[in-house]
Each structure stands twice: as C-alpha cells, then as structure tokens.
Design an enzyme around this catalytic site. Structure first.
Site, PDB file in Angstrom:
ATOM      1  N   GLY A 126       0.819  -1.200   0.000  1.00  0.00           N
ATOM      2  CA  GLY A 126       0.000   0.000   0.000  1.00  0.00           C
ATOM      3  C   GLY A 126       0.856   1.254   0.000  1.00  0.00           C
ATOM      4  CB  CYS A 127       0.162   4.652  -1.260  1.00  0.00           C
ATOM      5  SG  CYS A 127      -1.526   4.837  -0.639  1.00  0.00           S
TER       6      CYS A 127
END
Length: 898
Positions: free
Chosen positions: A713-714
């Site tokens: 995930g970012c």
C-alpha cells in the site's frame, strides 16, 4: 568466510558503529575536571587495549567488517585487496593526509572508516593539518594572514598559535579515534626534519628533508595508529611549519606505502570546464595532456606536478587517491574506487594487425585461463577469425592485460564490440583494467560486450556500463548509447538471438555462423544500416579459472530504450517466450491504473494487450500510443481461457480490495504457474505464499524469482521505509512508533465520497479509520513490531506526508540517525535522504520517496521523521513496475523516469 546479504551488512555496520560509539560515550561524563578527563582517557585506553587484543584473538570483528565491506564491493574484491594490503608490512599499507576541514566537518565519518580498517589489522599512518582552524584563530587574535606565492608567512606569533592549535587538533583526533574503539598514538615531534624554506621571506616555514620513522613503526608494532601533525624541527630544534601535502609526500617516500590518500571535502579533482569528477589520471600517458589544459593552474597544477614527482620515486604499484572521507573503504577495496586516483599507470600499446603482435605471447595470453585439452585449438581458430576482420588490440608490454575490440562496420552501426578482455590478478590490483577502459572510452564512444551472469567481475563491468540486460545466464552491457531507439533494438536483438547464439556450445559452429553473418553483411551493402552481424567472440573472465567463448552483437538497427539500471537484473527467469512481455491490466478506471498505463506506454519491453474495465468497456484507451486498445469487460472465465493459452506473461490486478480473488483463482485453475501476477489490492499482502513486493526492503532476488507478488500500500510503503532502518533501535514495548499520515484525495479513489470532495476538503483536514486501519496491520506485520497509524485526507490531489514519532531504546543524536538512513538507502535510486523535512508539494509526480527531518527530542530517546511519497506512483504504479521488471527479467528501473 560466508558473506552476508546487503541488508545484513548494513545492519551489522550500523550495530558496529553504534555500539562502539556508545562505548566511547559511556566512558566520558558530561562534566569532568582535567584530572578526571585524564583518568577517563586512561580507562578507555585500557578498555580498548583489551578489546583490541580480543579482536585479533578470535577474528570475529575482522570477519564482521569484511562482511560489511562486501556491501560496497564484491566479496572477491575485498578479499583480493585485503590480501594485497596485509602482504606488506603494516606501515606500508597507507599514508592518509587529513585536512583541517575534515577534522571539523567529517570527523565521525573518518573515524568510522579508520575503525573498520583497524579491525581488519590494518594500520594507516595519519598526518593532519589545520588550515581553516588556524585562519579562524589568527582572525580572533587580530592577526591578518600573510602569503607569498600561496605560502603562508609564519612569523613567531603565528607559529606560536599554530603550534598550540596543531597539538589541540592532534589530541582531538586521537581522542575521537579512541571513542570509536581505535587505539591511536599522538606523535607531534621527532619524525619530520626540515630546513628553512627561505627564512627572510617565509620566516618559520620549512621544507622537509628527512623523515625519522622509528616512532611511527614503534606505534604500529604496539598496536596503535600513529597520528602526526605537519610540524617539523630543524637540526637546531626549531619548530617549523610545513605544508601538509608535502609532508605527507615525504612521509610516503620514507614508508613506501601502497596507497597515499589525500582526504578532501570536494571528493577529488574536477574538470572545471565540464564540472565532472576526474576518476583517474594515468601519469605515464596523460600527464602532459593535463598540464596543457587551460583550467589546470595554480593549486591544481602544483598538486598534479607534486604527485607525479612523488610517484616517480615510488614503486609502480603505489598510487595517490584524492577522495572524500566517506569513500575511504570504497577507494581501498573496490576496483572502481572513489574520487580521483592518480597513478603512474601502464602505457598501453595498440595494434590492428596480428603481424604486429608477438604471436607466441598472444597465444600464451589467450590460453592462460582456458581449461581443457582443446584450449590451444580454440585460440588458433579465434585468431584465424581475426585475420579477416577489422580489430584493434590494447595490451601492455608483458600482456598482463589484453583487450580486443571489433570496431563498427563501415556504413552500419556506430557500436563497437569488446570481443576479448583478459587480465591477470596483478593487472586488476594495479588498476590496468581501469586504464584499458579509459582507452576504450576514448577511442570508441559506443561499446557493447557480454559477460556470464555468474562472473565474479560483474560489479566492475556494471560500473563501466550505462545499461545492461540479462538473458539465460548472459548479461549484455553497453555504454555511450543515448538514443532510446538504439538501445531498444540492441536489447531486442540480444533477447531474440539469445537461444540461437548462446545455446550452441560448439565453437566451430559458432565461428562458422559468425563468418556467414559477416559475409551476408558484406554482400548486402545496401541494407547495412538495418542488418545485424552476429559476431562470435572470445572472452576470458579476468579473475575466474574457467574461460569461454562469449558473444557480442553488432546492433546495426534502430534501437529504443536506455535502461537506467546500472546493475544486472536479479533472478532472471529463462522463459522461452516472445518479447516484449505481454501484459493484461484488470481494472484500469482508477487513478493508479491510468498511472501504470502511462509507464507502460514508455516501457520498451512490455506490450499492453488487454485492459479491462466494466465502466469503460467498448471505449478507446487514451494515453497509450503503441497501438489502439479498446477497453474490455473481462470475466474470470475469459481470463482463465487466456491463461490456458498462455497469451499473457504478466497480469496486473488494479481492482478494489476483495474483488480480484476470482481472477487470480481463474489463472491458477488454468495451471499457468509461469505467468506473473501483481496484485495492487490488499487481498494477498498477508498471504505467505505471495511475495511482498517492496524492493527496497525485501530481497530483490526473492521478488525476481516470484510469480505471485502483492504490491504494498501507498501509506504502508512510506511508513515502512521511514521506520525500517531504526527497528533494531526501537524502545521495548509498550512503546511503539506512531505514524500521522496525510494523503491527497486521489487516495480516496474515483468513486465520489466526502474524502475526495474538493469542496468538503477545502480549508479542512479529514481524519478517518483512526484505529485498526488495514495499513496499520500491514506496516506492523512487515516490520514485525507494533505501529500505530492515524490517516487523514487533505485537499491536494496526489502525495502523502507522514510524520513519524519513533521511541528509541538508547540515546541517539540526529546526525547518527541520519547516517543510519543514508547508509541503509545509499544505493536506492528511488529513496532520497536529507536533513531537511521533505515537502509534499515536491513529491507529487515524482517516482521516489523522500525522507528527512530527524528531529531528536531533548532526552535523545525519541526521533521524529518525515516521509513523502506520491501515492499513485511509488505508492502504487511505479512500485508495481519495479516488481514487474524484476519478475519478468528486466532491469528494475526500466521504464521509470529517474
């Protein structure tokens, strides 16, 4: 000795640095009287004497540091140079001249390097100056410095101040070394003898005319690194100020070391016309050339001239390096070195005809590293093939080094081919290999060559190249190709002909095929620019016992991509498939899908074949210029049929959480295990059968050998990169890091919601999922430590800003923490570490991560770090492409603008 992985080496380096630094700090109280300080120093010396003895009794620290050095060089390089350094007397290892600015600004870096050298049983001789400090003290005393021809005039008052200062700086350096666990001995007199330079003009300035080495050798024999000042005495006992560079040169003449090192904050000599660092100067060939350059004047001219005079008096194996203190180990233990290396060099001969070369010596050179009964027959056939070809050979008098280049064919490509490169061990250690490549780059602006992927010299070749690609155990390297079209065709040719050219080990067949190809090229003059000459060439690995025929391609067609990855791809899969790789993107409506499409549009070796989106089915894909693509609405069953036919090499799942499993199951049911799947959702981030694809923290060979990759995930990517280097320094539970994250509204996706409503976000900051966010679980799981994550969304479009509070087990300084991060991410192209806090507005549209801040609480036991990342790029699409490149066998950064 077993080598460690790169992350393990870095971790060990940090542990060594930090633990020894703490040992020194623990021995000193914050307030000490002079007598207490003396006792403290005495105690530390006894501690270090004990530590020193135990180091060499068990050898564990030496092995540990060698493993650390493997992080900056190949294991083979470290062992070779260490063997060379330890084969001479200790005082003949190196003389290191340290300028005053180094003592002021880079003392810790210098001490850390010396500690590593000392733990391996090496004892460099140190001589230091203190010019900037002296200028400051004279200014404070109201004395204006006087110079004549660049030489400081030293009157009695100036000498008194200088003498006192040099003693202080000498003690400062010795105590700093001891605080790092290095036994050092101050030697402030009795070594350098001098006579007045010109008493009437310069006053108390001397020229060194004699060096008494007894005290230096005695210090080393007792296990101490000698630390000298650049003060000398006349025969009458008068103290004289001497130039530090010249004093170091005279010391080197007396000790005859392998290396003379001048530490410089500039890191070397720079060409003032181009601004580029000059990596090496071979005096035998280039001295007159440099002395004629218009920018080589004043101090630079004097330095080069003095170094030549020094090296003329020393064995040819000696050299002078002008480097930054942080690069000391790299200079000493790698072929590429660091900074500017000045050496006598070896004047190479050139020939374009076999008749001009000693035939017996040439055959002996080519056969010396070949194994097998037919080795001479192989060499004879190779030489026969050269009789009908245009070539240029480079070699030294004793043929310790030999390179044979096939120049470009007239009317065809401008790319030359390195057909042969063979080096003896002494040629490598005396840097003749670098000398050869300097000649090649001068004479051939564009060059390509191939090397076996397990070649022990791979790192050196990588550093000489601008790009590379691996295929079936072979690595193609090149330099000088700056046209994307040229490089793509070169890579395409290498891949297309790999099986044909590399699969046949029969030498006669290879030579026959090469001759036929050459004949076709001569016969087809009208098509020279578009034809390929398949050239079979002889290559001997410079430092491994086996030698074999290598192939180098003449890339005469248009080519299309310059890889930005200087290192060969890891874990290359030898898939028998057509190139470029065929890619299917499932779920392309969102921002991440669009960002990935843009990257694939610029990638030379990926062909986007299918794009699936339920909402956009039937519409034309915008932003992809390679060909026309119509959005589809692919069902899991259709995906299964495509997988059964093996139509796709890589599937990218850009779907919301909880949606992609049916598609993955369909591919699994088809039995297509070789197809790569990269999932951008969170569905498989906690599945141990999938590889977590964060290349900066997960071993790249693990990603490269995987076909099922979960893209991080970012938020999680930025948080992990911001915390990981300090995991070993975290305070024990219940304390744990806390991440305050703020994302632009693109992170909320394209589906309308309060979190991507610009009107709602204006003059606002929206917190959400304040506990138990899935990224909190992801970060904690990957770092194996609890982490609290508090997400927010703000009004900007793209970009994430993290403020991370990290509790520390022990007191640490901001500079030490920043150094840990700089060491950890030193070679990561997509991670930037700086002292300043990064700004989110500067990361939008960028493909990397920025880390900074490093604000330490007054207690020294909590640090706050800032991290920024573009959530659509390195937080998603760019990282996805890194994983695709690794898994499909391309350079990690191909297609990624750096």
């Amino acid at each position: 000795m077993q080598s460690l992985t790169r992350p393990a080496c870095r971790q060990l380096a940090r542990q060594l640095r930090y633990s020894q630094k703490q040992l020194g700090a623990a021995a000193v109280t914050t307030q000490q009287t002079p007598s207490q300080a003396a006792v403290s120093r005495s105690n530390r010396r006894r501690q270090y004497a004990t530590a020193h003895k135990s180091r060499y009794d068990d050898g564990s620290a030496r092995s540990a540091v060698i493993n650390v050095l493997n992080n900056i060089a190949s294991k083979r390089e470290v062992q070779q140079y260490l063997a060379q350094f330890t084969s001479v007397e200790s005082q003949q290892f190196a003389v290191i001249k340290v300028g005053g600015a180094i003592l002021t600004d880079y003392l810790d870096e210098f001490c850390a390097s010396l500690r590593n050298l000392n733990q391996m049983g090496l004892f460099p001789v140190i001589i230091h100056g203190a010019g900037p400090q002296l200028n400051k003290m004279l200014e404070e005393a109201g004395i204006e410095p006087q110079y004549n021809e660049g030489i400081r005039i030293t009157d009695g008052k100036t000498l008194g101040i200088a003498r006192k200062l040099f003693l202080q700086e000498n003690l400062k350096l010795v105590e700093a070394l001891e605080s790092w666990g290095v036994r050092a001995r101050p030697i402030t007199s009795g070594v350098l003898r001098a006579e007045y330079k010109d008493k009437d003009t310069y006053k108390f300035v001397g020229e060194v005319n004699d060096v008494q080495t007894q005290s230096v050798k005695a210090a080393i024999a007792d296990g101490y690194i000698p630390v000298l000042t650049c003060m000398a005495e006349s025969n009458e006992g008068q103290v004289l100020n001497v130039n530090a560079d010249k004093a170091a040169a005279e010391l080197a003449r007396a000790l005859v070391p392998l290396k003379i090192v001048y530490l410089s904050e500039k890191g070397g000599i720079h060409d003032k016309q181009t601004g580029q660092l000059i990596q090496a100067i071979n005096l035998d060939e280039e001295y007159d050339v440099y002395m004629k350059k218009p920018w080589v004047i004043h101090g630079t001219r004097s330095k080069i001239r003095d170094i030549k005079t020094l090296l003329d008096d020393l064995p040819r194996s000696s050299s002078v390096a002008i480097i930054h203190p942080e690069s000391l180990e790299r200079e000493l233990f790698t072929h590429s070195g660091a900074g500017t290396l000045i050496r006598r060099g070896t004047k190479l001969q050139q020939s374009s005809s076999l008749a001009d070369i000693d035939s017996a010596q040439l055959k002996k050179t080519l056969v010396r590293e070949r194994e097998g009964l037919d080795s001479m027959a192989v060499v004879e056939r190779y030489l026969d093939s050269l009789k009908s070809r245009n070539f240029r050979a480079y070699y030294d008098d004793n043929m310790e080094a030999l390179a044979i280049v096939l120049p470009p064919v007239d009317g065809g490509s401008s790319l030359a081919h390195l057909s042969t490169l063979t080096m003896t061990r002494s040629a490598w250690l005396s840097n003749i290999a670098d000398n050869v490549f300097q000649n090649l780059k001068r004479d051939f602006p564009k060059l390509a060559w191939t090397v076996k992927q397990d070649d022990e010299n791979l790192t050196w070749f990588s550093e000489k190249a601008d790009g590379s690609i691996a295929r079936q155990g072979e690595v193609l390297f090149w330099y000088g190709i700056d046209s994307p079209d040229e490089v793509r065709e070169l890579m395409s040719e290498f891949v297309q002909h790999g099986r044909q050219m590399f699969g046949d080990v029969n030498l006669e067949s290879q030579l026959h095929r090469a001759a036929s190809a050459a004949e076709r090229i001569r016969a087809g003059a009208a098509r020279l620019a578009g034809m390929r000459q398949q050239t079979s060439s002889y290559h001997t690995s410079a430092r491994r016992p086996q030698a074999e025929m290598q192939r180098v391609f003449n890339a005469g067609q248009r080519r299309t991509y310059a890889t930005t990855n200087p290192n060969p791809p890891l874990g290359i899969k030898n898939r028998d498939k057509d190139y470029p790789s065929k890619v299917a993107l499932i779920g392309a409506r969102g921002y991440t899908g669009q960002a990935l499409i843009d990257l694939l549009n610029r990638h030379p070796n990926m062909d986007l074949c299918h794009v699936s989106s339920r909402e956009l089915a039937g519409k034309e894909l915008k932003g992809y210029e390679k060909k026309k693509i119509i959005y589809e609405n692919l069902s899991p069953d259709e995906v299964r049929k495509m997988a059964e036919k093996k139509e796709i090499d890589c599937w990218v799942m850009a779907l919301p959480n909880g949606v992609c499993k049916p598609y993955v199951d369909a591919i699994e049911e088809a039995g297509n295990k070789e197809a790569v799947i990269v999932d951008l959702s969170a569905d498989y981030r906690f599945d141990s059968s999938w590889t977590y694809g964060l290349p900066e923290l997960i071993p790249r060979n693990q990603i490269a050998s995987s076909t099922r990759i979960s893209n991080p995930g970012c938020y999680a990517t930025a948080a992990q990169l911001g915390i990981a280097p300090l995991v070993e320094h975290l305070a024990p539970a219940p304390a744990h890091p806390t991440v305050f994250g703020v994302s632009g509204y693109s992170g909320a996706g394209t589906k309308p919601s309060p979190k991507n409503d610009v009107n709602n976000l204006t003059n606002n900051l929206i917190p959400y999922s304040l506990t138990d966010h899935i990224h909190e679980r992801e970060i904690s799981s990957q770092l194996s430590t609890p982490v609290a994550f508090i997400p927010h969304v703000a009004v900007w479009f793209a970009g994430i800003h993290h403020t991370i509070s990290i509790p520390l087990a022990n007191q640490m300084a901001s500079r030490d923490i920043r150094q840990i991060y700089q060491d950890r991410y030193d070679r990561e192209k997509l991670v930037k570490v700086s002292g300043e806090s990064p700004l989110v507005k500067n990361i939008s549209g960028q493909h990397g991560v920025e880390i900074g801040g490093f604000a330490v609480h007054s207690s020294g036991k909590r640090v706050v770090i800032n991290v920024t990342i573009d959530n659509l790029l390195k937080g998603a699409a760019t990282q996805c492409l890194q994983n695709m490149n690794l898994a499909l066998g391309y350079g990690e950064y191909e297609g990624i603008p750096l």
